[in-house]
Design a protein around this motif. Structure first.
Motif, PDB file in Angstrom:
ATOM      1  N   GLY B  82       7.298  -7.394  -2.340  1.00  0.00           N
ATOM      2  CA  GLY B  82       7.259  -5.966  -2.619  1.00  0.00           C
ATOM      3  C   GLY B  82       8.637  -5.383  -2.396  1.00  0.00           C
ATOM      4  O   GLY B  82       9.397  -5.877  -1.560  1.00  0.00           O
ATOM      5  N   VAL B  83       8.983  -4.346  -3.159  1.00  0.00           N
ATOM      6  CA  VAL B  83      10.327  -3.796  -2.986  1.00  0.00           C
ATOM      7  C   VAL B  83      10.297  -2.267  -3.040  1.00  0.00           C
ATOM      8  O   VAL B  83       9.578  -1.655  -3.828  1.00  0.00           O
ATOM      9  N   VAL B  84      11.085  -1.661  -2.124  1.00  0.00           N
ATOM     10  CA  VAL B  84      11.126  -0.204  -1.983  1.00  0.00           C
ATOM     11  C   VAL B  84      12.591   0.221  -1.972  1.00  0.00           C
ATOM     12  O   VAL B  84      13.415  -0.406  -1.304  1.00  0.00           O
ATOM     13  N   ALA B 101      -1.410   1.707  -9.626  1.00  0.00           N
ATOM     14  CA  ALA B 101      -2.255   0.791 -10.399  1.00  0.00           C
ATOM     15  C   ALA B 101      -1.422  -0.086 -11.334  1.00  0.00           C
ATOM     16  O   ALA B 101      -1.805  -1.221 -11.632  1.00  0.00           O
ATOM     17  N   PHE B 102      -0.268   0.450 -11.741  1.00  0.00           N
ATOM     18  CA  PHE B 102       0.532  -0.283 -12.699  1.00  0.00           C
ATOM     19  C   PHE B 102       0.951  -1.662 -12.181  1.00  0.00           C
ATOM     20  O   PHE B 102       1.035  -2.623 -12.946  1.00  0.00           O
ATOM     21  N   ARG B 116     -11.063  -0.440  -7.769  1.00  0.00           N
ATOM     22  CA  ARG B 116     -11.593  -0.666  -6.425  1.00  0.00           C
ATOM     23  C   ARG B 116     -10.478  -0.714  -5.383  1.00  0.00           C
ATOM     24  O   ARG B 116     -10.626  -0.210  -4.278  1.00  0.00           O
ATOM     25  N   THR B 117      -9.347  -1.334  -5.765  1.00  0.00           N
ATOM     26  CA  THR B 117      -8.294  -1.595  -4.783  1.00  0.00           C
ATOM     27  C   THR B 117      -7.393  -0.388  -4.525  1.00  0.00           C
ATOM     28  O   THR B 117      -7.041  -0.106  -3.370  1.00  0.00           O
ATOM     29  N   VAL B 118      -7.001   0.306  -5.600  1.00  0.00           N
ATOM     30  CA  VAL B 118      -5.985   1.348  -5.467  1.00  0.00           C
ATOM     31  C   VAL B 118      -6.351   2.439  -4.442  1.00  0.00           C
ATOM     32  O   VAL B 118      -5.527   2.781  -3.589  1.00  0.00           O
ATOM     33  N   PRO B 119      -7.569   2.978  -4.457  1.00  0.00           N
ATOM     34  CA  PRO B 119      -7.884   4.029  -3.476  1.00  0.00           C
ATOM     35  C   PRO B 119      -7.719   3.558  -2.042  1.00  0.00           C
ATOM     36  O   PRO B 119      -7.236   4.323  -1.181  1.00  0.00           O
ATOM     37  N   ASN B 120      -8.069   2.308  -1.784  1.00  0.00           N
ATOM     38  CA  ASN B 120      -7.902   1.776  -0.422  1.00  0.00           C
ATOM     39  C   ASN B 120      -6.446   1.775  -0.006  1.00  0.00           C
ATOM     40  O   ASN B 120      -6.106   2.163   1.116  1.00  0.00           O
ATOM     41  N   ILE B 121      -5.605   1.304  -0.916  1.00  0.00           N
ATOM     42  CA  ILE B 121      -4.169   1.237  -0.608  1.00  0.00           C
ATOM     43  C   ILE B 121      -3.629   2.650  -0.396  1.00  0.00           C
ATOM     44  O   ILE B 121      -2.841   2.894   0.527  1.00  0.00           O
ATOM     45  N   LEU B 122      -4.044   3.589  -1.256  1.00  0.00           N
ATOM     46  CA  LEU B 122      -3.550   4.966  -1.139  1.00  0.00           C
ATOM     47  C   LEU B 122      -3.900   5.550   0.215  1.00  0.00           C
ATOM     48  O   LEU B 122      -3.071   6.217   0.854  1.00  0.00           O
ATOM     49  N   SER B 123      -5.107   5.282   0.689  1.00  0.00           N
ATOM     50  CA  SER B 123      -5.441   5.853   1.997  1.00  0.00           C
ATOM     51  C   SER B 123      -4.731   5.100   3.118  1.00  0.00           C
ATOM     52  O   SER B 123      -4.389   5.678   4.149  1.00  0.00           O
ATOM     53  N   ALA B 149       2.955   1.918  -1.478  1.00  0.00           N
ATOM     54  CA  ALA B 149       1.609   1.516  -1.914  1.00  0.00           C
ATOM     55  C   ALA B 149       1.707   0.554  -3.095  1.00  0.00           C
ATOM     56  O   ALA B 149       1.022  -0.478  -3.142  1.00  0.00           O
ATOM     57  N   ARG B 150       2.583   0.883  -4.042  1.00  0.00           N
ATOM     58  CA  ARG B 150       2.757   0.011  -5.212  1.00  0.00           C
ATOM     59  C   ARG B 150       3.296  -1.356  -4.780  1.00  0.00           C
ATOM     60  O   ARG B 150       2.882  -2.390  -5.300  1.00  0.00           O
ATOM     61  N   ALA B 151       4.216  -1.331  -3.788  1.00  0.00           N
ATOM     62  CA  ALA B 151       4.864  -2.576  -3.369  1.00  0.00           C
ATOM     63  C   ALA B 151       3.908  -3.518  -2.655  1.00  0.00           C
ATOM     64  O   ALA B 151       4.056  -4.733  -2.731  1.00  0.00           O
ATOM     65  N   ILE B 152       2.920  -2.967  -1.946  1.00  0.00           N
ATOM     66  CA  ILE B 152       2.036  -3.846  -1.152  1.00  0.00           C
ATOM     67  C   ILE B 152       0.691  -4.088  -1.820  1.00  0.00           C
ATOM     68  O   ILE B 152      -0.123  -4.856  -1.321  1.00  0.00           O
ATOM     69  N   LEU B 153       0.480  -3.463  -2.985  1.00  0.00           N
ATOM     70  CA  LEU B 153      -0.818  -3.534  -3.654  1.00  0.00           C
ATOM     71  C   LEU B 153      -1.275  -4.971  -3.869  1.00  0.00           C
ATOM     72  O   LEU B 153      -2.446  -5.304  -3.697  1.00  0.00           O
ATOM     73  N   ASN B 154      -0.356  -5.831  -4.263  1.00  0.00           N
ATOM     74  CA  ASN B 154      -0.737  -7.212  -4.580  1.00  0.00           C
ATOM     75  C   ASN B 154      -0.567  -8.159  -3.404  1.00  0.00           C
ATOM     76  O   ASN B 154      -0.420  -9.370  -3.596  1.00  0.00           O
ATOM     77  N   ASN B 155      -0.577  -7.592  -2.181  1.00  0.00           N
ATOM     78  CA  ASN B 155      -0.481  -8.418  -0.974  1.00  0.00           C
ATOM     79  C   ASN B 155       0.707  -9.356  -0.955  1.00  0.00           C
ATOM     80  O   ASN B 155       0.548 -10.571  -0.793  1.00  0.00           O
TER      81      ASN B 155
END
Ligand SMILES: Nc1ncnc2c1ncn2[C@@H]1O[C@H](COP(=O)(O)OP(=O)(O)OP(=O)(O)O)[C@@H](O)[C@H]1O
Ligand SMILES: [Mg+2]
Lengths: 298, 226
Positions: B82-84, B101-102, B116-123, B149-155
């Protein structure tokens, strides 16, 4: 390719077209002119071919013999001619027969016709097995000293065929130029989209998008341009052709007898639509691929 | 594990980015990278992302040797990192939800998984209620949370942050660092490039100091300066 990605590519590709409307419009217009030219040339050539074929199906060579020949000499001549394997039959047309035909063709009263064609002579009508052999048969016949004169319907046809070849050559030249211009314009349009999206492309690469994931929307954009640039002129041409045929037939028909037999548009479109789509979509793909190769290297 | 073995990066114009770097970072570590401007910190980040190639030496991440890797594999490397950035780099025409989500769309996840995943990451990054906002409607801190959130979405197993607090006020900077620390706690290796002395001093994490392309200090628990 997964379905969700497919939707994404279509959406992005479509958005690309609308993001730079004027460039997209210019590319679609150029492609459209290109396809329109192709369509017009194609319709014209197909109709010429169609009408030439109509003439060709009843092609006969008429030869006139020296009138001083005796009957024996004439039948000997017939024997020689029939030996030629390219010739199907040879029929004697008497002076009377020639006059009857002339009357039937012109619709003139018989007395008037006979005055006019006092010079009508007896002749032989030669039918060929295959119309393509016409020239070689004429070459052979013109060597024979018994023959005074050879008539062939070739002259009129030759004109049409020359016209067709001319149309073919000029349209190929013009279409080639238009294809190049179209591809360049499509390329420029997509280059502009690439430029507008340069930051997005960067982000996409940071988050692990494959090259193809980045490329697809631009290919789709090219395909959209190619598709609209093909479909629009084909629809216009469809109505324009039918309109023209109606007007022409009304204006030039004699006693409701058609002068030219126009091909039904659907017959032509069966061939034209696939060719036009291949050309139009091909232009879109080539235009986008050039830019993608140049600007979207990993 | 991240290993740099005698890595040198000299840019095309002859400028030395990094010189003879030997470095090991273990899985699950939290590392600050500090140093003066132009010292080579971002060069390190870009080498790890295989955005640039080392002039010599080898870089290994996990079981992959970056120096031997071909171009087709780069996207798969980056899916694990992930990169920020300081300047956020969000899609301006996408909402917070769509931006995050992208990252899943790119790796061709089904829409159902994304929803299913995105709302969890956002919170998880404290962005509940901001899902429908566009980036221009967000504060700097919220933008950076979206990027995280985008950077860690895919674990990813590694999270790289190049001056993530560079554009944020002190209070917001602390919030962001806390989010990064939280992510690290779940096992992700986190590497943070920063000029924020106060944060580095009070966190007491591993600090790698680079000056003029060389590592001049590498301490397990340390502050911004010696
Ligand atoms: N693409 C490039 N081409 C040439 N030189 C570059 C390039 N990128 C960076 N440099 C140079 O390499 C050196 C290291 O740059 P780098 O970006 O890694 O510094 P940094 O430590 O991140 O600085 P900052 O704290 O200001 O972000 C600098 O001298 C810089 O000018
Ligand atoms: Mg930097």
């Amino acid at each position: 390719m997964k379905l969700t990605s497919f939707n994404h590519f279509i959406g992005e590709g479509f958005e690309g077209v609308f993001k730079n409307k004027s460039m997209a419009f210019a590319s679609i217009a150029t492609t459209a002119v290109c396809i329109l030219m192709l369509g017009i040339a194609f319709l014209t050539m197909k109709n010429i071919e169609f009408n030439v074929e109509n003439i060709e199906t009843d092609i006969n060579i008429t030869v006139f013999l020296d009138e001083k020949m005796t009957e024996d000499e004439v039948s000997a001549f017939k024997g020689i001619v029939l030996k030629n394997s390219e010739i199907e039959s040879i029929d004697y047309i008497s002076k009377d027969e020639a006059l009857k035909r002339f009357v039937a063709e012109t619709g003139l009263p018989e007395e008037l016709a006979s005055d006019l064609v006092g010079a009508l002579r007896a002749s032989f009508e030669i039918k060929l097995r295959n119309n393509k052999d016409e020239q070689s048969v004429i070459d052979v016949l013109s060597q024979m000293e018994q023959i005074v004169k050879i008539n062939t319907p070739r002259e009129a046809m030759k004109l049409l065929i020359d016209l067709k070849n001319f149309i073919q050559a000029t349209s190929i030249a013009i279409i080639s130029i238009l294809v190049v211009v179209g591809v360049i314009l499509i390329g420029n349009t997509i280059q502009l989209t690439v430029y507008i999206r340069r930051n997005e492309i960067k982000i996409m690469k940071y988050i692990g998008a494959t090259d193809w994931f980045v490329r697809w929307p631009f290919i789709i954009e090219g395909l959209f341009i190619g598709f609209f640039g093909t479909i629009i002129p084909l629809i216009i041409l469809f109505f324009a052709y039918n309109f023209f045929v109606n007007i022409f037939n009304q204006a030039v028909s004699i006693d409701s007898e058609k002068l030219i037999d126009f091909m039904p548009i659907m017959d032509v479109y069966q061939e034209l639509v696939p060719i036009a789509l291949i050309l139009g979509l091909g232009m879109g793909i080539v235009g986008s691929m050039i830019i993608i190769r140049r600007h979207l290297r990993a | 594990m991240i290993i740099l073995d005698n890595v040198t990066k000299i840019y095309e114009n002859g400028v030395v980015g990094l010189k003879n770097i030997d470095l090991r970072i273990n899985e699950g570590e939290f590392v600050f990278v500090v140093g003066n401007t132009g010292s080579g910190k971002s060069t390190l980040i870009r080498l790890l992302l295989k955005e640039i190639e080392p002039s010599s030496g080898a870089i290994v991440i996990g079981d992959k040797n970056l120096t031997r890797m071909n171009k087709e594999q780069i996207p798969y490397l980056r899916r694990n990192i992930g990169v920020v950035f300081q300047d956020f780099r969000l899609f301006e025409n996408k909402t917070v939800f769509e931006n995050v989500a992208f990252a899943m769309k790119v790796i061709e996840q089904p829409a159902k998984t994304i929803r299913r995943t995105v709302p969890n990451i956002l919170s998880a990054v404290g962005l509940e209620g901001k899902a429908r906002c566009y980036p221009k409607q967000l504060s700097g801190g919220e933008k950076q949370r979206t990027v995280i959130a985008r950077a860690i979405l895919n674990n990813p197993s590694i999270l790289l942050a190049d001056e993530p607090t560079g554009n944020l006020d002190p209070k917001t900077s602390w919030d962001i660092i806390k989010v990064l620390e939280e992510i690290n706690r779940s096992g992700t290796t986190v590497i943070v490039v920063t000029h924020n002395q106060e944060i580095v001093n009070s966190m007491q994490k591993r600090v790698i100091q680079i000056e003029a392309g060389k590592i001049i200090r590498d301490v397990i628990k340390g502050g911004y300066r010696e």
